[in-house]
Structures are given as structure tokens and as C-alpha cells.
Write a protein that holds these residues in place. Structure first.
Motif, short mmCIF file in Angstrom:
data_model
loop_
_atom_site.label_atom_id
_atom_site.label_comp_id
_atom_site.label_asym_id
_atom_site.label_seq_id
_atom_site.Cartn_x
_atom_site.Cartn_y
_atom_site.Cartn_z
N ARG A 93 10.94 63.30 50.16
CA ARG A 93 10.44 64.43 50.38
C ARG A 93 9.26 64.85 49.06
O ARG A 93 9.47 64.88 48.33
CB ARG A 93 10.44 65.25 51.43
CG ARG A 93 11.83 66.45 50.83
CD ARG A 93 11.78 67.50 51.33
NE ARG A 93 13.15 67.95 50.80
CZ ARG A 93 14.08 68.70 50.63
NH1 ARG A 93 13.17 69.74 51.95
NH2 ARG A 93 14.68 69.14 50.39
N ARG A 99 13.07 67.50 55.33
CA ARG A 99 13.91 66.04 55.82
C ARG A 99 13.56 65.45 56.34
O ARG A 99 13.56 64.23 56.26
CB ARG A 99 15.18 65.82 55.19
CG ARG A 99 15.50 67.14 53.73
CD ARG A 99 16.80 65.95 52.96
NE ARG A 99 17.21 67.03 52.44
CZ ARG A 99 18.05 68.30 51.62
NH1 ARG A 99 18.08 68.70 52.88
NH2 ARG A 99 18.11 68.30 50.48
N ASN A 132 16.25 59.73 53.06
CA ASN A 132 16.33 60.36 53.73
C ASN A 132 15.47 60.54 55.25
O ASN A 132 14.42 59.34 55.57
CB ASN A 132 15.58 61.97 53.14
CG ASN A 132 16.93 62.79 52.80
OD1 ASN A 132 18.03 62.83 53.47
ND2 ASN A 132 16.82 63.05 51.44
N LEU A 159 26.63 65.24 47.79
CA LEU A 159 25.53 65.98 46.79
C LEU A 159 25.51 67.27 47.09
O LEU A 159 25.06 68.41 46.33
CB LEU A 159 24.04 65.29 46.78
CG LEU A 159 22.91 66.04 45.63
CD1 LEU A 159 23.78 66.18 44.44
CD2 LEU A 159 22.00 65.39 45.63
N ARG A 163 27.02 70.08 45.16
CA ARG A 163 26.03 72.03 44.28
C ARG A 163 27.09 72.66 44.90
O ARG A 163 27.36 73.92 44.63
CB ARG A 163 24.82 71.65 45.23
CG ARG A 163 24.17 71.01 44.98
CD ARG A 163 23.13 70.36 46.21
NE ARG A 163 22.03 69.45 45.14
CZ ARG A 163 20.67 68.84 46.36
NH1 ARG A 163 20.93 69.28 47.50
NH2 ARG A 163 20.15 67.90 45.83
N HIS A 188 22.20 66.89 56.12
CA HIS A 188 21.69 67.34 55.44
C HIS A 188 20.86 67.51 55.43
O HIS A 188 20.08 66.91 55.03
CB HIS A 188 22.00 65.86 54.76
CG HIS A 188 21.63 65.90 53.21
ND1 HIS A 188 21.91 66.52 51.79
CD2 HIS A 188 19.84 64.49 52.66
CE1 HIS A 188 21.16 66.37 50.97
NE2 HIS A 188 20.10 65.15 51.89
N GLY A 228 17.73 71.21 47.56
CA GLY A 228 17.14 69.40 46.85
C GLY A 228 15.49 70.46 46.92
O GLY A 228 14.79 69.77 45.87
N ALA A 229 15.22 71.03 47.60
CA ALA A 229 13.37 72.02 47.67
C ALA A 229 13.67 72.54 46.07
O ALA A 229 12.00 72.56 45.03
CB ALA A 229 13.23 72.56 48.41
N ILE A 232 12.71 70.03 43.82
CA ILE A 232 11.47 69.29 43.87
C ILE A 232 10.73 70.48 42.85
O ILE A 232 9.64 69.67 41.95
CB ILE A 232 11.22 68.98 45.11
CG1 ILE A 232 12.19 67.49 45.70
CG2 ILE A 232 9.88 68.58 45.65
CD1 ILE A 232 12.23 67.48 47.17
N SER A 238 12.40 64.38 43.65
CA SER A 238 13.43 64.82 43.87
C SER A 238 14.69 64.34 42.91
O SER A 238 14.10 63.64 42.49
CB SER A 238 13.38 64.62 45.45
OG SER A 238 13.89 62.96 45.75
N SER A 239 16.04 65.12 43.98
CA SER A 239 16.92 64.98 42.93
C SER A 239 17.45 63.20 42.95
O SER A 239 17.14 62.35 43.73
CB SER A 239 17.92 64.81 43.61
OG SER A 239 18.03 66.36 43.92
#
Ligand SMILES: NC(=O)C1=CN([C@@H]2O[C@H](COP(=O)(O)OP(=O)(O)OC[C@H]3O[C@@H](n4cnc5c(N)ncnc54)[C@H](O)[C@@H]3O)[C@@H](O)[C@H]2O)C=CC1
Ligand SMILES: O=C([O-])CC(=O)C(=O)O
Length: 329
Positions: A93, A99, A132, A159, A163, A188, A228-229, A232, A238-239
């Protein structure tokens, strides 16, 4: 004794996660320091050349455990004899997307790959879906592989787990090694629920150590769920390295077992435990041993947790309906 190499298929091998992942697999970090591997790289045709470049670099590392690399744009070739499959290849994304918005773009990738796994993979195949939306893509692949035991299809929430470990360690002034029994429940996605009520920090109950429900609700949970966002936003992409690291952790735990007294989070087909409808691929606390996993049973789910688990599971049900509508399951 010479061991038979394990065939590891990686899709999206020329992508950013692929680049962070392949070298670690070849060095022995996925399966163990004494397990030889053969890599099978699957890419779309236009990316084959880039995959070849990565394979050249793998050669140049002279990894003693790496016994071969094959590259293909045909899933029937790439999954042939696969013992472990890492389904990474999918569009990531970009800023402003959830996602789930990728379902239409990416869902179609996983049905033919599931079919190819069904037809060609080894009997002991273990599948991790990273692309995703990972949980529902895993459901699509699983539905296309009726001859493979359903529990071999898993989705990555490690992940999120990692985190959450770091956020909790920072809050409590401890280290990640002090923290045990943390759980990611559900999807997720931004609805996931990182649960510290059963976690311990240096042997003490984490929720009691934190003793701050406002931090839990307004800081910890959204920080983990929206990380994740945030990556980004910060990186413009993204990661990748952390995602590859989590994929290594997920498969390593599955194959080599969890530590006594601890557990990990995996997206797995629900058996109905904790009120999660059977068949949904949802994240649970699991222990692993001898290449199999078990959902940790008997945890007391308080009201705070129940509402959040239910919300994430509802989203998974909606995603399942959406892919039914698209004819993918
Ligand atoms: N579950 C998780 O925790 C995480 C999941 N992801 C997801 O992983 C996926 C990959 O991310 P990146 O490597 O950053 O993306 P990327 O765009 O750098 O690489 C994706 C690669 O997949 C390839 N690909 C596309 N369709 C394919 C197909 N049908 N078969 C084989 N390969 C195909 C592309 O050519 C590309 O090389 C994305 O969907 C991303 O959202 C990313 C981070 C964490
Ligand atoms: O947020 C994204 O789109 C990539 C991902 O899944 C993550 O970093 O957890």
C-alpha cells in the motif's frame, strides 16, 4: 551426516522485502545453522532480470548452506517440491490506503499460487503469507489448496508482535527479552488487538506493571496497530527489513519451537477458540513444537479485550465476504 536441503520458495523475490529476506534465509537464519537450503524464486516476468541480479549477489556471498537457486515466473515450477513457501509477492500500500484496499489488486495473485502449491508442493509444505491483506490472502491460497492440510496456511502478524514488544519494553523501562506472553489477536490491520493482559515483564503481569489503561487504549494499541502507516509516512515506502525479520522469526518459531513459558502470535485458521469463527485466518497466541502449533487455551478474556478482538474478527468476516464476492474462495 549430510542433511537433505530444504526447498524454500519465495515469491516477490525482486521486491524490497525479498531483498532483505533472501540473504538471511541463505545464511541459515530461517531454519537453523545446520540446515542446507535450496531457494526457488518466483517473480512476474518483467522482474525476472532483477531477481537474477539478486541471485548473482546470493552466489557472491558463498553461503555454505545455500545449495542452489532457481528463478521462475511460473508458480507450477517455483512451488515444485517446496517445503516452505513465503508468499511475499504482492503490491504494497501507499500513503492514505488501508491494507484491505489491496484486496482487489492482490487477491487474484493468491488463488493460482494456492493451486500450484496444491499440485506441486512437498507433503510437509508450510506456507507463510506476507503480502497484504495477509490474513485474507492466506484464506484465498488455502481455499485453492484443498489437498493441503488447512493449518499449513498461516499469515504474518509477527511484525505486529515484535512492534508491541518494543513499545511495551520502552514504556516499562525493560528490554524485549524481559517480556513474555504478549499476544496479537485478529487481523494484520488497524483493527488488530495487541494484548498485554497475559504478558509478563520480568515475571510480573504487564498490565499491572503498566497500570495505565489510558496509555493502553490511546497510545500503545494505536501505535502498534498503525505502525505500518507511520513507517510509510516516514520512509516513503512500507516496512521491509522489519517485515523480512518477522518472516524469519515466524518460520523459525514454527519449525524450531517456542521457548518454554512463552508464546508467539501467528495468523492461523481458527478452530473456533476464543469465539473466533472456525476457518477465519486470525491471529492467536500459539506455542510451537516439532513443526506444529497449538493455540494457547484457557486465557481469561476481559471486557476490554473482548470488544477489540470481536471488532477485528468482524473485519476478517467482512474481508471473507468480499473475496467470496470476487469469486476468490
Ligand atoms: N504481513 C506483514 O506484516 C507485512 C506485509 N507487507 C506486504 O508485503 C508485500 C510485499 O511488499 P514489498 O516487498 O515491500 O513490495 P515490493 O513492491 O517491493 O515487491 C513486491 C514484489 O512482488 C512481485 N510480484 C507481484 N506480483 C507477483 C506474483 N503474482 N508472483 C510473484 N511475484 C509477484 C513484484 O514484481 C515485486 O518485485 C506487500 O503486499 C506489503 O504490503 C509488508 C510489510 C509487512
Ligand atoms: O503497513 C503496510 O502496508 C505494510 C505492513 O503490513 C506493515 O508494515 O505492517
Amino acid at each position: 551426516m549430510t542433511r537433505t536441503p530444504v526447498n524454500v520458495t519465495v515469491t516477490g523475490a525482486a521486491g524490497q522485502i525479498g531483498y532483505a529476506l533472501l540473504f538471511r534465509i541463505a545464511s541459515g537464519q530461517l531454519l537453523g545453522p545446520d540446515v542446507p537450503v535450496k531457494l526457488r524464486l518466483l517473480e512476474i516476468t518483467p522482474a525476472l532480470k532483477a531477481a537474477e541480479g539478486t541471485a548473482m549477489e546470493l552466489d557472491d556471498c558463498a553461503f555454505p548452506l545455500l545449495q542452489g537457486i532457481e528463478i521462475s515466473d511460473d508458480p507450477n515450477v517455483a512451488f515444485d517440491g517446496a517445503n516452505v513457501a513465503l508468499l511475499v509477492g504482492a503490491r504494497p500500500r501507499t500513503k492514505g490506503m488501508e491494507r484491505g484496499d489491496l484486496l482487489e489488486a492482490n487477491g487474484g495473485i493468491f488463488k493460482p499460487q494456492g493451486q500450484a502449491i496444491n499440485a506441486h508442493a512437498a507433503d510437509d509444505i508450510k506456507v507463510l503469507v506476507v503480502g497484504n491483506p495477509a490474513n485474507t490472502n492466506a484464506l484465498i491460497a488455502q481455499a485453492a489448496a484443498p489437498d493441503v492440510p488447512a493449518e499449513r496456511f498461516t499469515a504474518m502478524t509477527r511484525l505486529d508482535h515484535n512492534r508491541a514488544l518494543t513499545q511495551l519494553a520502552k514504556k516499562t523501562g525493560s528490554t524485549v527479552a524481559d517480556i513474555k506472553r504478549l499476544t496479537i489477536w485478529g487481523n494484520h490491520s488497524a483493527t488488530q488487538y495487541p494484548d498485554i493482559f497475559h504478558a509478563t515483564v520480568a515475571g510480573k503481569n504487564a498490565a499491572e506493571v503498566v497500570n495505565d489503561e489510558k496509555w493502553l487504549a490511546e497510545d500503545f494499541i494505536p501505535t502498534v496497530a498503525k505502525r505500518g502507516a507511520a513507517i510509510i509516512e516516514a520512509r516513503g515506502a512500507s516496512s521491509a527489513a522489519s517485515a523480512a525479520n518477522a518472516a524469519i522469526d515466524h518460520v523459525h518459531s514454527w519449525v524450531n519451537g517456542t521457548a518454554e513459558g512463552d508464546w508467539v502470535s501467528m495468523g492461523i485458521p481458527s478452530d473456533g477458540s476464543y469465539g473466533v469463527p472456525e476457518g477465519l485466518i486470525s491471529s492467536f497466541p500459539v506455542t510451537t513444537k516439532d513443526g506444529t502449533y497449538d493455540i494457547v487455551q484457557g486465557l481469561d478474556i476481559n471486557e476490554f479485550s473482548r470488544a477489540r478482538i470481536d471488532a477485528s474478527v468482524k473485519e476478517l468476516e467482512e474481508e471473507r465476504e468480499a473475496v467470496r464476492g470476487l469469486g476468490l474462495i
